[in-house]
Design an enzyme around this catalytic site. Structure first.
Site, short mmCIF file in Angstrom:
data_model
loop_
_atom_site.label_atom_id
_atom_site.label_comp_id
_atom_site.label_asym_id
_atom_site.label_seq_id
_atom_site.Cartn_x
_atom_site.Cartn_y
_atom_site.Cartn_z
CG HIS B 127 -1.98 -1.00 1.23
ND1 HIS B 127 -2.85 -1.17 0.18
CD2 HIS B 127 -2.31 -1.94 2.15
CE1 HIS B 127 -3.68 -2.18 0.45
NE2 HIS B 127 -3.37 -2.67 1.64
CG ASP B 164 -2.80 -8.34 0.80
OD1 ASP B 164 -2.07 -8.60 1.77
OD2 ASP B 164 -3.84 -7.65 0.89
CG HIS B 166 -6.69 -5.38 1.69
ND1 HIS B 166 -6.10 -6.18 2.65
CD2 HIS B 166 -7.93 -5.09 2.14
CE1 HIS B 166 -6.96 -6.37 3.64
NE2 HIS B 166 -8.08 -5.71 3.36
CG ASP B 253 -5.04 -10.16 3.42
OD1 ASP B 253 -4.72 -10.74 2.35
OD2 ASP B 253 -4.79 -8.96 3.63
#
Lengths: 232, 316
Positions: B127, B164, B166, B253
């Site tokens: 991120h 991931d 996200h 995740d």
């Protein structure tokens, strides 16, 4: 919230004596679909859209079978022959909500903005309104959207906001939408964080229902509109 | 059996994130113990953390950002850039050690000492933007690794696979103009998950148009949908791009038992993904693959997921 803040100020206009091909070329070049027509004093007298022009030019025009004289006649059409006279316009002091409702009712794609003297000061299009609502949704900032089902009674939102604020989480936006059940509301807090697992558990402990994301909807049920418009 | 590197260092646990934060130091022992209990440690080449040369971090992040991060950390601030990024006095040093360890792993793979490597680091990186810390991330580990590979070994094409749950906004933005780094991400649909980017129609910009590909996944979906989307979007894209090295942003995740998302990947689903990525690396990149830990917050599931991950890397 006022139209004057969201409208396009540098309006591209056209003279009523211009040929429709000139108007068409202008719209293509500027990538727009609406041309307000103004007089010498910049007073709004009409509007012409790309659709008006397409409707004025029959498909056969582009085929060779179409006679030269007829072609010439169409080429000589000017904006004043096809424009909508006295178009719906709004004032710069209208709010964004006003503009939204007018556009929805009148089914136009853009509204010329005219001051008290009848002079054109801007134009607001569906695109401008979408930009404003993208901003309202807060989706330009990284965050996570939740959907919480609440009973329709006073104080529910406060509980939610308090619980989230206690977690030190900032809001990008909060939307409240209708839900299937008449006495329920769907609350959509857009939280500026990745870390929502804990606050979700906390909200559930407070007795709120977190809605399965695949069941979210922001709009009135589409079924409603279809049945309203289906001839009986 | 492959020579597989395993980067792990107790110092990665020193970065503390405070109360109710999912990105906890305990994630790393979970990963480590899963691998250890399966008896895999002796088969792995262990790599320790080390400090990186700053010039490599500066290939991705602004000098000014790096200084801001160091200053915030040393002045005792507990939050940097966003409330998600909670930190302690050694967060800056830990973030540096993560980068340094990854670059050491990269060097060994690129020099042929290893076939591939898994880097169990904290804090995560995907991120992190050029100029902004976000979503638990400070330095964009995977992006720095990609630039290091290109500059140090003259590699032309690097492929990044980010699974991931996200979207790796930082990695995408860093390379969106760059046709030499292909960024592929599969993640929960951005209308339902952080950070709100990674939509299907984001393809990169300018010269880099066509070298970014996103597969958003709707909430509630799992193995079947991941297989369908990766077969549709990733495999043909990489077959054409022919990356010379593959980097993996390995976040765990998306697991059904991880409460950070609504995605329901099974443990076997993760194995399938990793197996396929390894096969792609074997086909076009001489097996060169460096995998870096991103998210993954289920302390119960991390051991088995990490164990399977390195087992697949070992077996190639």
């Amino acid at each position: 919230m006022f139209v004057s803040r969201s409208m396009t100020r540098k309006v591209i206009t056209v003279d009523q004596e211009a040929y429709i091909f000139e108007a068409q070329e202008l719209m293509t070049r500027k990538n727009i679909r609406h041309l307000p027509v103004v007089d010498k004093a910049n007073r709004l007298i009409g509007i012409v859209t790309d659709r008006d022009i397409r409707s004025a030019l029959p498909y056969r025009f582009f085929k060779e079978s179409f006679s030269e004289t007829k072609k010439e006649k169409l080429s000589n059409l000017s904006v004043k022959d096809i424009m909508s006279k006295n178009p719906i316009s709004i004032s710069p002091t209208y709010t964004i909500q006003d503009a939204l409702l007018v556009i929805q009712d009148s089914r136009v794609g853009a509204l010329p903005v005219v001051d008290d003297d009848g002079k054109l000061t801007g134009i607001i299009s569906v695109r401008d309104l979408l930009r404003a609502f993208t901003n309202v949704l807060g989706i330009g900032e990284p965050g996570t959207l939740l959907c919480i089902l609440v009973e329709e009674k006073v104080g529910q939102l406060k509980k939610i906001v308090d619980a989230i604020t206690k977690e030190n989480i900032s809001f990008g936006s909060v939307l409240v939408a209708r839900y299937w059940d008449e006495n329920k509301r769907a609350v959509f807090p857009y939280l500026l964080t990745q870390n929502v697992a804990h606050v979700k558990k906390k909200l559930e402990k407070l007795g709120f229902t977190l809605l399965d994301p695949m069941q979210w909807y922001l709009d009135q049920l589409p079924k409603h509109e279809v049945t309203a418009e289906t001839p009986k | 059996m492959n020579k597989t590197g395993f980067l792990y260092d107790e110092r990665y646990k020193l970065h503390e994130t405070g109360h109710f934060h999912p990105e906890v130091p305990d994630r790393l022992p979970s990963v480590y113990n899963g691998i250890k209990k399966a008896g895999l440690l002796s088969k792995l080449v262990q790599i320790k953390a080390c400090m990186p040369e700053m010039k490599w971090i500066e290939t991705v992040h602004d000098k000014n950002y790096i200084q801001r991060f160091e200053a915030a950390c040393s002045s005792g601030k507990t939050i940097f850039d966003s409330p998600d990024n909670q930190m302690c006095s050694v967060t800056y040093d830990t973030a540096l050690l993560a980068v340094g360890g990854i670059l050491a792993a990269v060097r060994q793979v690129m020099d042929g000492e290893l076939n591939n490597a898994f880097c169990a680091v904290r804090p995560p990186g995907h991120h992190a933007e050029i100029n902004r810390a976000m979503g638990f991330c400070y330095f964009n580990n995977i992006a720095i690794a990609a630039r290091y590979i290109q500059k140090q070994w003259g590699i032309e094409r690097v492929g990044i696979v980010d699974f991931d749950v996200h979207h790796g906004n930082g990695t995408q933005h860093i390379f969106e103009d760059d046709p030499t780094v292909f960024y592929y991400s599969i993640h929960q649909h951005p209308s339902f998950a952080y950070p709100g980017t990674g939509r299907e129609f984001e393809y990169g910009k300018n010269l880099g148009y066509g070298y970014t590909k996103n597969s958003p996944v709707l909430p509630g979906q799992g193995d079947t949908e991941y297989k369908r989307l990766m077969q549709r979007d990733l495999f043909p894209a990489f077959a054409e791009f022919k990356p010379e090295v593959i980097l993996v942003s390995a976040g765990f995740d998306a697991h059904v038992d991880d409460d950070m998302s609504d995605i329901k990947l099974s443990t076997e689903g993760f194995s399938w993904i990793v197996q396929k990525i390894v096969e792609m690396a074997n086909t076009c990149a001489h097996g060169r693959l460096i995998s870096v830990l991103e998210g993954g917050y289920s302390l119960r599931r991390l051991p088995e997921l990490a164990r399977n991950h390195v087992e697949i890397l070992l077996n190639g």
